[in-house]
Every structure is written in structure tokens, then in C-alpha cells.
Design a protein around this motif. Structure first.
Motif, PDB file in Angstrom:
ATOM      1  N   VAL A   1       0.872  -1.175   0.000  1.00 54.58           N
ATOM      2  CA  VAL A   1       0.000   0.000   0.000  1.00 54.58           C
ATOM      3  C   VAL A   1       0.907   1.221   0.000  1.00 54.58           C
ATOM      4  N   THR A   2       0.822   2.014  -1.065  1.00 52.60           N
ATOM      5  CA  THR A   2       1.657   3.200  -1.208  1.00 52.60           C
ATOM      6  C   THR A   2       0.982   4.214  -2.111  1.00 52.60           C
ATOM      7  N   GLN A   3       1.373   5.468  -1.946  1.00 54.30           N
ATOM      8  CA  GLN A   3       0.927   6.527  -2.846  1.00 54.30           C
ATOM      9  C   GLN A   3       2.001   6.840  -3.879  1.00 54.30           C
ATOM     10  N   ASP A   4       3.163   6.206  -3.758  1.00 55.18           N
ATOM     11  CA  ASP A   4       4.315   6.527  -4.593  1.00 55.18           C
ATOM     12  C   ASP A   4       4.258   5.795  -5.935  1.00 55.18           C
ATOM     13  N   LEU A   5       4.058   6.535  -7.014  1.00 53.32           N
ATOM     14  CA  LEU A   5       3.947   5.928  -8.344  1.00 53.32           C
ATOM     15  C   LEU A   5       5.237   5.260  -8.803  1.00 53.32           C
ATOM     16  N   GLY A   6       6.365   5.859  -8.474  1.00 54.50           N
ATOM     17  CA  GLY A   6       7.641   5.265  -8.867  1.00 54.50           C
ATOM     18  C   GLY A   6       7.829   3.899  -8.231  1.00 54.50           C
ATOM     19  N   LEU A   7       7.552   3.807  -6.948  1.00 55.89           N
ATOM     20  CA  LEU A   7       7.634   2.529  -6.246  1.00 55.89           C
ATOM     21  C   LEU A   7       6.623   1.543  -6.824  1.00 55.89           C
ATOM     22  N   ALA A   8       5.403   2.009  -7.038  1.00 58.49           N
ATOM     23  CA  ALA A   8       4.357   1.139  -7.603  1.00 58.49           C
ATOM     24  C   ALA A   8       4.781   0.570  -8.945  1.00 58.49           C
ATOM     25  N   SER A   9       5.395   1.391  -9.791  1.00 63.02           N
ATOM     26  CA  SER A   9       5.772   0.925 -11.129  1.00 63.02           C
ATOM     27  C   SER A   9       6.825  -0.177 -11.066  1.00 63.02           C
ATOM     28  N   MET A  10       7.731  -0.087 -10.108  1.00 68.72           N
ATOM     29  CA  MET A  10       8.746  -1.135  -9.970  1.00 68.72           C
ATOM     30  C   MET A  10       8.158  -2.427  -9.414  1.00 68.72           C
ATOM     31  N   LEU A  11       7.168  -2.297  -8.548  1.00 68.49           N
ATOM     32  CA  LEU A  11       6.604  -3.476  -7.893  1.00 68.49           C
ATOM     33  C   LEU A  11       5.635  -4.252  -8.784  1.00 68.49           C
ATOM     34  N   VAL A  12       4.795  -3.558  -9.547  1.00 70.42           N
ATOM     35  CA  VAL A  12       3.810  -4.276 -10.361  1.00 70.42           C
ATOM     36  C   VAL A  12       4.490  -5.155 -11.405  1.00 70.42           C
ATOM     37  N   SER A  13       5.673  -4.748 -11.840  1.00 75.60           N
ATOM     38  CA  SER A  13       6.395  -5.568 -12.823  1.00 75.60           C
ATOM     39  C   SER A  13       6.925  -6.858 -12.198  1.00 75.60           C
ATOM     40  N   ARG A  14       6.899  -6.942 -10.875  1.00 78.21           N
ATOM     41  CA  ARG A  14       7.328  -8.151 -10.161  1.00 78.21           C
ATOM     42  C   ARG A  14       6.142  -8.985  -9.655  1.00 78.21           C
ATOM     43  N   ASN A  15       4.967  -8.692 -10.162  1.00 73.40           N
ATOM     44  CA  ASN A  15       3.746  -9.392  -9.740  1.00 73.40           C
ATOM     45  C   ASN A  15       3.418  -9.179  -8.268  1.00 73.40           C
ATOM     46  N   VAL A  16       3.675  -7.970  -7.803  1.00 72.61           N
ATOM     47  CA  VAL A  16       3.265  -7.549  -6.463  1.00 72.61           C
ATOM     48  C   VAL A  16       1.967  -6.773  -6.638  1.00 72.61           C
ATOM     49  N   TYR A  17       0.995  -7.016  -5.781  1.00 70.62           N
ATOM     50  CA  TYR A  17      -0.251  -6.248  -5.803  1.00 70.62           C
ATOM     51  C   TYR A  17       0.027  -4.900  -5.146  1.00 70.62           C
ATOM     52  N   VAL A  18      -0.298  -3.816  -5.836  1.00 71.07           N
ATOM     53  CA  VAL A  18      -0.038  -2.483  -5.293  1.00 71.07           C
ATOM     54  C   VAL A  18      -1.339  -1.693  -5.294  1.00 71.07           C
ATOM     55  N   LEU A  19      -1.690  -1.195  -4.113  1.00 68.68           N
ATOM     56  CA  LEU A  19      -2.899  -0.392  -3.940  1.00 68.68           C
ATOM     57  C   LEU A  19      -2.534   0.975  -3.391  1.00 68.68           C
ATOM     58  N   SER A  20      -3.276   1.976  -3.821  1.00 73.05           N
ATOM     59  CA  SER A  20      -3.142   3.296  -3.209  1.00 73.05           C
ATOM     60  C   SER A  20      -4.066   3.334  -1.984  1.00 73.05           C
TER      61      SER A  20
END
Length: 157
Positions: free
Chosen positions: A77-96
Motif C-alpha cells: 500500500v503506497t501513494q508513490d507511483l515510482g515505487l508502484a511501477s517497480m513493484l507491479v512488474s514483479r507481480n506484487v499487488y499495489v494499492l493506493s
């Protein structure tokens, strides 16, 4: 947290997260461990149930901790788009915290829009900024978070 065969965990970029109590409560229902990652300048006196990890006050310290510990099928859970972009490419679920689930297919556009907004700000053109966090945002988050954890529970069975 280093074991690659571990069950999924929840990592929260906790410094400015308005839904920590909801995360703690809902994750307990699914028997998933929660790690709230915050900088030392945001130490909480009445810590919400979960494991609290404190990192340096440097700008990206919490993001780097999360990036280094998140694995496939974890939830961040993060508001950081840069972090989110790195994580989704690793098949991590990312929510704001507003309940938006980030998808890899949309990250290039989102990052480009963030770049354009930053460019405008550097030129002195300032927008209103994000709207205030609302009860509707909180409800959206709860719905999205429960749906994500339910999906993960289905994968694990």
C-alpha cells in the motif's frame, strides 16, 4: 522475511497512509502479516497492530526497504507511483490508500503524467493538488483491499 517460499505479506508505506487501522484489521482476518514501514521522524506512540519497521529519514528510505522486501503475491500500500511501477512488474499487488489497484499496463502513462505535472510545477504553474481524503476514498480502499486479499487467499488454497 527473506524466505522466497513464505506466504504473502503486506507492506505499507506508512508515513502518510490514512488507512493503517483498516489494513491492520482486514489483514488479521486473512491471517497475513503486516509490516508498516515508516521513517524515524514518524514514530507512532500508539502503534497499530502489525510489525513496525523504522528506517532512516532519507527521502526514499521507506520505498527502498519495501522494494527490497516485496515478493511476488505480496501486497503493498503506497501513494508513490515510482515505487508502484517497480513493484507491479514483479507481480506484487499495489494499492493506493484511495483503493486504486495499480496495473503494469498503465504505469508508463501514469509516470509520464507525473513527469508533466512536475515540469509544470518547475515552471511555476501549480495546480490545486489532490482532493482531501474522504470517507468514500476509505470505503473504496476497504473494498479493493478485501478483494485483493480474497484473491490471494484463493491462489494459496
Amino acid at each position: 522475511m527473506q524466505n522466497n517460499n513464505r506466504k504473502p505479506i503486506i507492506l505499507v508505506d506508512a508515513d502518510a497512509c490514512p488507512v493503517k487501522e483498516e489494513i491492520s484489521s482486514i489483514s488479521h482476518t486473512y491471517h497475513l502479516d503486516v509490516y508498516f514501514v515508516a521513517s524515524y521522524s514518524h514514530v507512532v506512540k500508539n502503534e497499530i497492530l502489525g510489525t513496525w519497521v523504522y528506517v532512516d529519514d532519507e527521502k526514499e528510505s521507506a520505498d527502498l526497504y519495501i522494494l527490497n522486501h516485496a515478493r511476488k503475491n505480496d501486497v503493498v500500500v503506497t501513494q508513490d507511483l515510482g515505487l508502484a511501477s517497480m513493484l507491479v512488474s514483479r507481480n506484487v499487488y499495489v494499492l493506493s490508500p484511495r483503493g486504486k489497484q495499480y496495473e503494469e499496463s498503465e504505469m508508463e502513462l501514469r509516470l509520464h503524467m507525473r513527469f508533466l505535472s512536475a515540469k509544470e510545477r518547475r515552471q511555476g504553474n501549480h495546480s490545486k493538488g489532490p482532493k482531501a481524503f474522504s470517507l468514500h476514498d476509505r470505503e473504496n480502499f476497504v473494498h479493493s483491499f478485501q478483494k485483493t486479499l480474497s484473491n490471494i487467499a484463493g491462489i494459496l488454497e
